[in-house]
Design a protein around this motif. Structure first.
Motif, short mmCIF file in Angstrom:
data_model
loop_
_atom_site.label_atom_id
_atom_site.label_comp_id
_atom_site.label_asym_id
_atom_site.label_seq_id
_atom_site.Cartn_x
_atom_site.Cartn_y
_atom_site.Cartn_z
N ARG A 131 37.20 75.49 47.92
CA ARG A 131 37.33 75.88 49.32
C ARG A 131 38.70 75.52 49.88
NH1 ARG A 131 35.54 72.32 53.94
NH2 ARG A 131 36.05 70.26 53.20
N LEU A 132 39.42 74.62 49.21
CA LEU A 132 40.72 74.19 49.72
C LEU A 132 41.81 75.23 49.52
CD1 LEU A 132 40.81 70.44 48.70
CD2 LEU A 132 40.25 71.42 50.92
N LEU A 133 41.80 75.91 48.39
CA LEU A 133 42.87 76.86 48.11
C LEU A 133 42.96 77.95 49.17
CD1 LEU A 133 45.16 77.92 46.37
CD2 LEU A 133 43.47 79.14 45.00
N PRO A 134 41.86 78.66 49.47
CA PRO A 134 41.99 79.71 50.50
C PRO A 134 42.41 79.15 51.86
CG PRO A 134 39.87 79.88 49.36
CD PRO A 134 40.53 78.63 48.89
N LEU A 135 41.98 77.95 52.18
CA LEU A 135 42.33 77.34 53.46
C LEU A 135 43.84 77.13 53.55
CD1 LEU A 135 41.50 76.06 56.14
CD2 LEU A 135 41.07 73.94 54.90
N PHE A 136 44.41 76.48 52.55
CA PHE A 136 45.85 76.20 52.59
C PHE A 136 46.69 77.46 52.33
CE2 PHE A 136 44.13 71.96 52.46
CZ PHE A 136 44.96 71.29 53.35
N ASP A 152 40.80 78.69 62.69
CA ASP A 152 39.53 77.97 62.86
C ASP A 152 38.89 77.83 61.48
OD1 ASP A 152 40.13 78.49 65.49
OD2 ASP A 152 38.48 79.86 65.83
N TYR A 153 38.32 76.66 61.20
CA TYR A 153 37.69 76.42 59.90
C TYR A 153 36.87 75.14 59.98
CZ TYR A 153 41.63 73.21 59.64
OH TYR A 153 42.54 72.22 59.90
N PRO A 165 33.54 71.89 63.16
CA PRO A 165 34.42 73.01 63.50
C PRO A 165 35.79 72.46 63.92
CG PRO A 165 32.53 72.91 65.00
CD PRO A 165 32.40 71.78 64.05
N LYS A 166 36.84 73.07 63.42
CA LYS A 166 38.19 72.60 63.72
C LYS A 166 39.07 73.79 64.07
CE LYS A 166 41.81 69.59 62.08
NZ LYS A 166 42.08 68.41 61.33
N ILE A 167 39.91 73.59 65.05
CA ILE A 167 40.92 74.58 65.42
C ILE A 167 42.27 73.91 65.19
CG2 ILE A 167 41.91 75.96 67.27
CD1 ILE A 167 39.13 75.84 68.62
N SER A 168 43.07 74.50 64.34
CA SER A 168 44.38 73.94 64.05
C SER A 168 45.47 74.94 64.39
CB SER A 168 44.49 73.58 62.56
OG SER A 168 43.70 72.46 62.28
N TYR A 169 46.65 74.39 64.56
CA TYR A 169 47.84 75.22 64.73
C TYR A 169 48.79 74.82 63.62
CZ TYR A 169 51.45 77.99 66.90
OH TYR A 169 52.39 78.97 67.15
N VAL A 170 49.28 75.81 62.90
CA VAL A 170 50.26 75.57 61.85
C VAL A 170 51.58 76.21 62.27
CG1 VAL A 170 48.57 75.35 60.00
CG2 VAL A 170 49.53 77.60 60.51
N LYS A 171 52.66 75.55 61.89
CA LYS A 171 53.98 76.02 62.27
C LYS A 171 54.90 75.94 61.07
CE LYS A 171 56.92 76.08 66.24
NZ LYS A 171 56.96 77.51 66.33
N TRP A 176 62.93 74.03 54.98
CA TRP A 176 62.35 73.39 53.79
C TRP A 176 61.16 74.15 53.23
CZ3 TRP A 176 62.43 67.79 56.15
CH2 TRP A 176 63.74 67.30 56.12
N GLY A 177 60.79 75.27 53.84
CA GLY A 177 59.63 76.02 53.38
C GLY A 177 58.32 75.27 53.58
N TRP A 178 58.26 74.52 54.66
CA TRP A 178 57.09 73.71 54.96
C TRP A 178 56.19 74.41 55.99
CZ3 TRP A 178 58.70 67.92 55.97
CH2 TRP A 178 59.12 67.35 54.77
N VAL A 179 54.93 74.03 55.94
CA VAL A 179 53.95 74.40 56.95
C VAL A 179 53.43 73.08 57.53
CG1 VAL A 179 51.75 75.54 57.41
CG2 VAL A 179 53.29 76.44 55.63
N ILE A 180 53.72 72.86 58.79
CA ILE A 180 53.29 71.63 59.46
C ILE A 180 52.09 71.98 60.34
CG2 ILE A 180 53.94 69.77 61.05
CD1 ILE A 180 56.87 70.28 60.11
N GLY A 181 50.99 71.28 60.13
CA GLY A 181 49.77 71.61 60.86
C GLY A 181 49.14 70.41 61.52
N THR A 182 48.39 70.70 62.55
CA THR A 182 47.60 69.69 63.24
C THR A 182 46.48 70.43 63.97
OG1 THR A 182 47.69 67.76 64.67
CG2 THR A 182 48.93 69.69 65.40
N GLY A 183 45.45 69.68 64.34
CA GLY A 183 44.36 70.35 65.05
C GLY A 183 43.34 69.39 65.58
#
Length: 183
Positions: A131-136, A152-153, A165-171, A176-183
């Motif tokens: 379940r982690l691969l599709p999420l990331f 949402d996930y 239930p979690k709502i996150s925002y990724v930026k 650096w080709g990074w995705v920084i997320g929080t939620g």
């Protein structure tokens, strides 16, 4: 004749009483409906405020990465050291008690997660927990295609095992080709 008049008179009073009750019920239903609509409006406003706060906090995380990137571009730190320090700063950062940041790259490889260390650096495509691969991958897709966005996930809160239930925002942090997320 008296009985007939009494029956008609009683029938008329019952009709009036019934109409009054119906009018009262209609008014009560209108108040209930208005309260329900107002409640949903309040919930919608609360969710919109929470989403906006989450987006702003993701931008704070991006600002931390930008600071360390500026140390790299100025020559004060080599790239690997700047990235290491940025990840360490983000790993320690908390808000609202236990809310946190994580970082993954555009290949969905987790670079930092303060609570789930077992997924850091592993190839999620071959990981046991499928379940982690599709999420990331979705986090990476959102960052690549839009620069940032909401997702949402289900995910367990820190210290819990059951998903919530979690709502996150990724930026995206492009340099650096990074995705920084929080939620």
């Amino acid at each position: 004749e008296f009985v007939m008049q009494h029956a008609v008179s009683t029938k008329g009073r019952m009709g009036l009483r019934g109409r009054a009750l119906a009018a009262f019920a209609a008014i009560a239903m209108a108040f209930v409906l208005a309260a329900v609509v107002d409640l949903f409006g309040d919930r919608s406003r609360i969710m919109a405020d929470r989403n906006e706060k989450t987006r702003g906090l993701a931008e704070v995380g991006q600002g931390i990465a930008a600071f360390f990137h500026s140390l790299e571009t100025s020559g004060a730190l080599p790239r690997d050291e700047a990235q290491k320090r940025a990840l360490a700063a983000l790993e320690q950062l908390r808000y609202s008690g236990s809310e946190y940041y994580w970082v993954n790259d555009y290949d969905a490889r987790v670079l930092m997660h303060p609570f789930v260390k077992a997924i850091v650096g592993i190839d999620l495509a071959t990981a046991q927990n499928k379940r982690l691969l599709p999420l990331f991958q979705e986090f990476a897709r959102i960052a690549r295609e839009s620069g940032g966005g909401y997702h949402d996930y289900p995910w367990p809160k820190p210290g819990a095992t059951a998903d919530q239930p979690k709502i996150s925002y990724v930026k995206a942090f492009q340099p650096w080709g990074w995705v920084i997320g929080t939620g």
